[in-house]
Write a protein that holds these residues in place. Sequence first.
Motif, PDB file in Angstrom:
ATOM      1  N   CYS A 124       0.849  -1.192   0.000  1.00 43.83           N
ATOM      2  CA  CYS A 124       0.000   0.000   0.000  1.00 43.83           C
ATOM      3  C   CYS A 124       0.881   1.237   0.000  1.00 43.83           C
ATOM      4  CB  CYS A 124      -0.920   0.011   1.222  1.00 43.83           C
ATOM      5  SG  CYS A 124      -2.076   1.405   1.237  1.00 43.83           S
ATOM      6  N   ILE A 125       0.564   2.180  -0.861  1.00 41.56           N
ATOM      7  CA  ILE A 125       1.268   3.456  -0.936  1.00 41.56           C
ATOM      8  C   ILE A 125       0.279   4.545  -0.546  1.00 41.56           C
ATOM      9  CG2 ILE A 125       2.424   5.109  -2.449  1.00 41.56           C
ATOM     10  CD1 ILE A 125       3.260   2.620  -4.145  1.00 41.56           C
ATOM     11  N   VAL A 126       0.565   5.234   0.545  1.00 37.86           N
ATOM     12  CA  VAL A 126      -0.293   6.319   1.028  1.00 37.86           C
ATOM     13  C   VAL A 126       0.407   7.644   0.756  1.00 37.86           C
ATOM     14  CG1 VAL A 126      -1.478   7.319   3.009  1.00 37.86           C
ATOM     15  CG2 VAL A 126      -1.210   4.823   2.851  1.00 37.86           C
ATOM     16  N   ASN A 127      -0.181   8.451  -0.098  1.00 41.14           N
ATOM     17  CA  ASN A 127       0.384   9.757  -0.425  1.00 41.14           C
ATOM     18  C   ASN A 127      -0.382  10.846   0.313  1.00 41.14           C
ATOM     19  OD1 ASN A 127       2.276   8.628  -2.152  1.00 41.14           O
ATOM     20  ND2 ASN A 127       0.931   8.762  -3.934  1.00 41.14           N
ATOM     21  N   VAL A 128       0.330  11.595   1.151  1.00 44.52           N
ATOM     22  CA  VAL A 128      -0.290  12.676   1.913  1.00 44.52           C
ATOM     23  C   VAL A 128      -0.284  13.925   1.046  1.00 44.52           C
ATOM     24  CG1 VAL A 128      -0.212  14.069   4.011  1.00 44.52           C
ATOM     25  CG2 VAL A 128       0.474  11.658   4.080  1.00 44.52           C
ATOM     26  N   ILE A 166      -1.349  -4.031  -5.323  1.00 45.74           N
ATOM     27  CA  ILE A 166      -0.831  -2.827  -4.656  1.00 45.74           C
ATOM     28  C   ILE A 166      -1.923  -1.771  -4.628  1.00 45.74           C
ATOM     29  CG2 ILE A 166       0.947  -1.034  -4.665  1.00 45.74           C
ATOM     30  CD1 ILE A 166       2.668  -2.990  -6.352  1.00 45.74           C
ATOM     31  N   ARG A 167      -2.193  -1.240  -3.440  1.00 38.90           N
ATOM     32  CA  ARG A 167      -3.206  -0.207  -3.272  1.00 38.90           C
ATOM     33  C   ARG A 167      -2.537   1.171  -3.193  1.00 38.90           C
ATOM     34  NH1 ARG A 167      -4.790  -1.164   1.920  1.00 38.90           N
ATOM     35  NH2 ARG A 167      -3.122  -2.685   2.134  1.00 38.90           N
ATOM     36  N   VAL A 168      -3.185   2.167  -3.760  1.00 43.60           N
ATOM     37  CA  VAL A 168      -2.729   3.556  -3.663  1.00 43.60           C
ATOM     38  C   VAL A 168      -3.821   4.350  -2.961  1.00 43.60           C
ATOM     39  CG1 VAL A 168      -2.039   5.635  -4.918  1.00 43.60           C
ATOM     40  CG2 VAL A 168      -1.347   3.371  -5.758  1.00 43.60           C
ATOM     41  N   ARG A 169      -3.427   5.176  -2.000  1.00 43.07           N
ATOM     42  CA  ARG A 169      -4.367   5.961  -1.214  1.00 43.07           C
ATOM     43  C   ARG A 169      -3.903   7.411  -1.132  1.00 43.07           C
ATOM     44  NH1 ARG A 169      -6.722   2.003  -2.332  1.00 43.07           N
ATOM     45  NH2 ARG A 169      -7.491   0.361  -0.947  1.00 43.07           N
TER      46      ARG A 169
END
Length: 273
Positions: A124-128, A166-169
């Motif tokens: 998982c990739i979390v982009n703030v 793969i999840r992107v958030r």
Amino acid sequence: MKTVLITGCSSGFGEAAVRRFAAEGWSVIATLRRPEAAPEFPAGVMVTRLDVEDPESISAAIAAGIERFGAIDAVVNNAGYGLHGFFEESTEAQMRRQFEVNVFGLMAVTRAILPHMRARRSGCIVNVTSGGGVFGLPLIPLYAASKFAVEGFSEALMHEVEPFGIRVRLVEPGGVTSTRFGERAATEAQGSRPIEDYAPLHERAAQVFRAIAQSRSQGTPDEVAEVILQAATDPTGRLRYVATEGIRAWVTARRESSEERYLAMMREAVSLT
């Protein structure tokens, strides 16, 4: 036990996210440009150098984290800063640096971790990002442009990597005034070139931002960290998470109302005329 790598952990959202993930039982790789200045994190947190403008430091941090914990399950791209100032008064160097950190640095970390996640068919990739990546405000055109870019990049990347598990958030906070986010912004803004026509607008713009801070922030780093954790652990197909309630009305207006209604509302709220 799952492992998360978080960038920009010297203060603010990054520091709070380290503590929140650790409290939830995750192994945490806390990265920052100057590890010697790291806060006192919980026992077991791995602290290492990562400068998003230094590709070698990115590769080294990821490799060290995998060596210690065996795998990295999530990455939180939190590092960034916001340049304040009127666009025309900004220099070429300031424009490029804003994108080097907020966009290209984030992309560099993402590209470096993708082979590992793709090989595992999981991650998982979390982009703030920011409310500034949803609606534009005076005095932050460069910051808004960089965060709008991250929003578009993340949405497009989501489609490319979902086939590999793969999840992107995207996590979208408002202006949380209890962070040290503004310190670097003030330092970077010192190189601006004043233009006489804009001089009368500076105080009006400052008033606008004071009003926004008083009425729209209403959030804390801990609350944002909670949303970051939620985004990293949510198994659904959701992409965006508004992280502070103070900006929800503006986000809703941007995404759900007509263009005319949205612009009229924003002009009333932030107009400099």
